[in-house]
Design an enzyme around this catalytic site. Sequence first.
Site, PDB file in Angstrom:
ATOM      1  N   ASP A 212       0.880  -1.169   0.000  1.00 53.64           N
ATOM      2  CA  ASP A 212       0.000   0.000   0.000  1.00 53.64           C
ATOM      3  C   ASP A 212       0.918   1.220   0.000  1.00 53.64           C
ATOM      4  O   ASP A 212       1.676   1.442   0.953  1.00 53.64           O
ATOM      5  CB  ASP A 212      -0.868  -0.046   1.267  1.00 53.64           C
ATOM      6  CG  ASP A 212      -1.796   1.155   1.377  1.00 53.64           C
ATOM      7  OD1 ASP A 212      -1.565   2.162   0.677  1.00 53.64           O
ATOM      8  OD2 ASP A 212      -2.743   1.079   2.179  1.00 53.64           O
TER       9      ASP A 212
ATOM     10  N   ASN B  10       2.455   5.956  -9.761  1.00 52.14           N
ATOM     11  CA  ASN B  10       1.200   6.063 -10.523  1.00 52.14           C
ATOM     12  C   ASN B  10      -0.055   5.700  -9.725  1.00 52.14           C
ATOM     13  O   ASN B  10      -1.152   6.116 -10.081  1.00 52.14           O
ATOM     14  CB  ASN B  10       1.347   5.143 -11.759  1.00 52.14           C
ATOM     15  CG  ASN B  10       0.040   4.845 -12.433  1.00 52.14           C
ATOM     16  OD1 ASN B  10      -0.483   5.673 -13.180  1.00 52.14           O
ATOM     17  ND2 ASN B  10      -0.517   3.659 -12.173  1.00 52.14           N
TER      18      ASN B  10
ATOM     19  N   TYR C  92      -9.596  14.789  -4.667  1.00 49.84           N
ATOM     20  CA  TYR C  92      -8.765  14.264  -5.761  1.00 49.84           C
ATOM     21  C   TYR C  92      -8.011  15.401  -6.457  1.00 49.84           C
ATOM     22  O   TYR C  92      -6.794  15.324  -6.684  1.00 49.84           O
ATOM     23  CB  TYR C  92      -9.669  13.531  -6.748  1.00 49.84           C
ATOM     24  CG  TYR C  92      -8.968  12.894  -7.916  1.00 49.84           C
ATOM     25  CD1 TYR C  92      -8.309  11.674  -7.783  1.00 49.84           C
ATOM     26  CD2 TYR C  92      -8.965  13.495  -9.179  1.00 49.84           C
ATOM     27  CE1 TYR C  92      -7.670  11.076  -8.863  1.00 49.84           C
ATOM     28  CE2 TYR C  92      -8.332  12.903 -10.265  1.00 49.84           C
ATOM     29  CZ  TYR C  92      -7.695  11.694 -10.100  1.00 49.84           C
ATOM     30  OH  TYR C  92      -7.055  11.106 -11.178  1.00 49.84           O
TER      31      TYR C  92
HETATM   32  P1  NAD Z   1      -7.007   1.905 -11.948  1.00 46.16           P
HETATM   33  O1  NAD Z   1      -7.984   1.889 -10.846  1.00 46.16           O
HETATM   34  O2  NAD Z   1      -7.303   1.161 -13.204  1.00 46.16           O
HETATM   35  O3  NAD Z   1      -5.591   1.420 -11.404  1.00 46.16           O
HETATM   36  C1  NAD Z   1      -5.061   1.921 -10.208  1.00 46.16           C
HETATM   37  C2  NAD Z   1      -4.206   0.839  -9.568  1.00 46.16           C
HETATM   38  O4  NAD Z   1      -3.649   1.416  -8.378  1.00 46.16           O
HETATM   39  C3  NAD Z   1      -5.023  -0.394  -9.139  1.00 46.16           C
HETATM   40  O5  NAD Z   1      -4.344  -1.577  -9.518  1.00 46.16           O
HETATM   41  C4  NAD Z   1      -5.090  -0.262  -7.630  1.00 46.16           C
HETATM   42  O6  NAD Z   1      -5.150  -1.509  -6.949  1.00 46.16           O
HETATM   43  C5  NAD Z   1      -3.779   0.462  -7.333  1.00 46.16           C
HETATM   44  N1  NAD Z   1      -3.836   1.161  -6.050  1.00 46.16           N
HETATM   45  C6  NAD Z   1      -4.834   1.937  -5.569  1.00 46.16           C
HETATM   46  N2  NAD Z   1      -4.537   2.358  -4.344  1.00 46.16           N
HETATM   47  C7  NAD Z   1      -3.310   1.859  -4.032  1.00 46.16           C
HETATM   48  C8  NAD Z   1      -2.470   1.926  -2.900  1.00 46.16           C
HETATM   49  N3  NAD Z   1      -2.841   2.586  -1.802  1.00 46.16           N
HETATM   50  N4  NAD Z   1      -1.283   1.290  -2.937  1.00 46.16           N
HETATM   51  C9  NAD Z   1      -0.910   0.585  -4.038  1.00 46.16           C
HETATM   52  N5  NAD Z   1      -1.677   0.450  -5.117  1.00 46.16           N
HETATM   53  C10 NAD Z   1      -2.860   1.085  -5.118  1.00 46.16           C
HETATM   54  O7  NAD Z   1      -6.738   3.445 -12.252  1.00 46.16           O
HETATM   55  P2  NAD Z   1      -6.070   4.216 -13.495  1.00 46.16           P
HETATM   56  O8  NAD Z   1      -7.161   4.924 -14.199  1.00 46.16           O
HETATM   57  O9  NAD Z   1      -5.129   3.357 -14.240  1.00 46.16           O
HETATM   58  O10 NAD Z   1      -5.270   5.346 -12.683  1.00 46.16           O
HETATM   59  C11 NAD Z   1      -3.873   5.327 -12.538  1.00 46.16           C
HETATM   60  C12 NAD Z   1      -3.428   6.725 -12.176  1.00 46.16           C
HETATM   61  O11 NAD Z   1      -3.816   7.619 -13.218  1.00 46.16           O
HETATM   62  C13 NAD Z   1      -4.049   7.285 -10.900  1.00 46.16           C
HETATM   63  O12 NAD Z   1      -3.080   8.029 -10.200  1.00 46.16           O
HETATM   64  C14 NAD Z   1      -5.144   8.189 -11.421  1.00 46.16           C
HETATM   65  O13 NAD Z   1      -5.461   9.202 -10.519  1.00 46.16           O
HETATM   66  C15 NAD Z   1      -4.488   8.724 -12.670  1.00 46.16           C
HETATM   67  N6  NAD Z   1      -5.405   9.256 -13.674  1.00 46.16           N
HETATM   68  C16 NAD Z   1      -6.349   8.475 -14.253  1.00 46.16           C
HETATM   69  C17 NAD Z   1      -7.183   9.029 -15.207  1.00 46.16           C
HETATM   70  C18 NAD Z   1      -8.248   8.217 -15.904  1.00 46.16           C
HETATM   71  O14 NAD Z   1      -9.024   8.792 -16.648  1.00 46.16           O
HETATM   72  N7  NAD Z   1      -8.302   6.918 -15.730  1.00 46.16           N
HETATM   73  C19 NAD Z   1      -7.051  10.371 -15.558  1.00 46.16           C
HETATM   74  C20 NAD Z   1      -6.065  11.140 -14.946  1.00 46.16           C
HETATM   75  C21 NAD Z   1      -5.242  10.564 -14.001  1.00 46.16           C
END
Ligand code: NAD
Length: 263
Positions: free
Chosen positions: A76, A103, A168
């Site tokens: 985590d 990420n 966020y």
């Molecule tokens: P996702 O939910 O598909 O993947 C996120 C991953 O992070 C998951 O595998 C989850 O288990 C892991 N995770 C969450 N909390 C955690 C913790 N405390 N410790 C370790 N692992 C943890 O999300 P995504 O869309 O791929 O997002 C990835 C990043 O991109 C994030 O930082 C998100 O804020 C950012 N983001 C996403 C978008 C979008 O549109 N999807 C847009 C801008 C930014």
Amino acid sequence: MYANFLKGLFRGVIDVYPDLKGKRVVVTGGASGIGFATAERFILEGCRVAVFDRDEEALEHTKRTLSGLELGIKADVSSEAEVERAFAVLDQAFGGVDILISNAGISVRNKFINIGASQWDKVLSVNLKGMFLCSREAAKRMLDQGKGVILMTASTNGMEGHPLYADYNASKAGVILLTKTLALEFAPIIRVNSVSPGYVLTPMQKAEYTPEMLEEVNKKIPFKRHAQPEEVAALFAFLASSEASYITGANIPIDGGETAGLV
Ligand code: NAD
């Protein structure tokens, strides 16, 4: 599955950035979405890749399906003890780290008035404290070895206001300034940059949509579509490579024009 097996066989064959070959890479939140695609891209570039994720089931699935992945560590990122332990495991296996892709992140859609202190703390802990803890551990090792690259996933939500995501948005604005500060503290030894995706079609995003909502959101984006996770992964690969050798302290939007201005 078969496609993944084939990709594993062709590890290192993308070769867009030959200097990435053999680099030791950590991707946090690598068991899903952008992180998964990024881990896959760096494997194809011939890197040694470790994924940190707190979701045990998703991590096991990633280990089974992401051919060429060397390490999947349950951690985590908001826990100091777990992050330190994960880097200690990494030291044993890889002897250090060259590139950190910080990420992991979470979001909760909620009216500001309904955000409880525990939700606020949770979002800030994962999205901002997690970046601090992982960057600190990576930076210690990179300073010792005299080089390294730290990349963080911020968001266009950290660049302009978006209703219903106050916690966020604040966390992602923090990531952008954390990036700039580290870039200054560590120049010229470690390059530090953030990437700000707009709408990316990942499980995080899909979970919030009905098909109608997806269509509505697409209409607001100049490119009329969401990004694919692989497009963000490609930006990470470029920023990690020596092609980006003079880029530090930057926050680079990857958003199909979303933050370019009013349409
Ligand atoms: P996702 O939910 O598909 O993947 C996120 C991953 O992070 C998951 O595998 C989850 O288990 C892991 N995770 C969450 N909390 C955690 C913790 N405390 N410790 C370790 N692992 C943890 O999300 P995504 O869309 O791929 O997002 C990835 C990043 O991109 C994030 O930082 C998100 O804020 C950012 N983001 C996403 C978008 C979008 O549109 N999807 C847009 C801008 C930014």
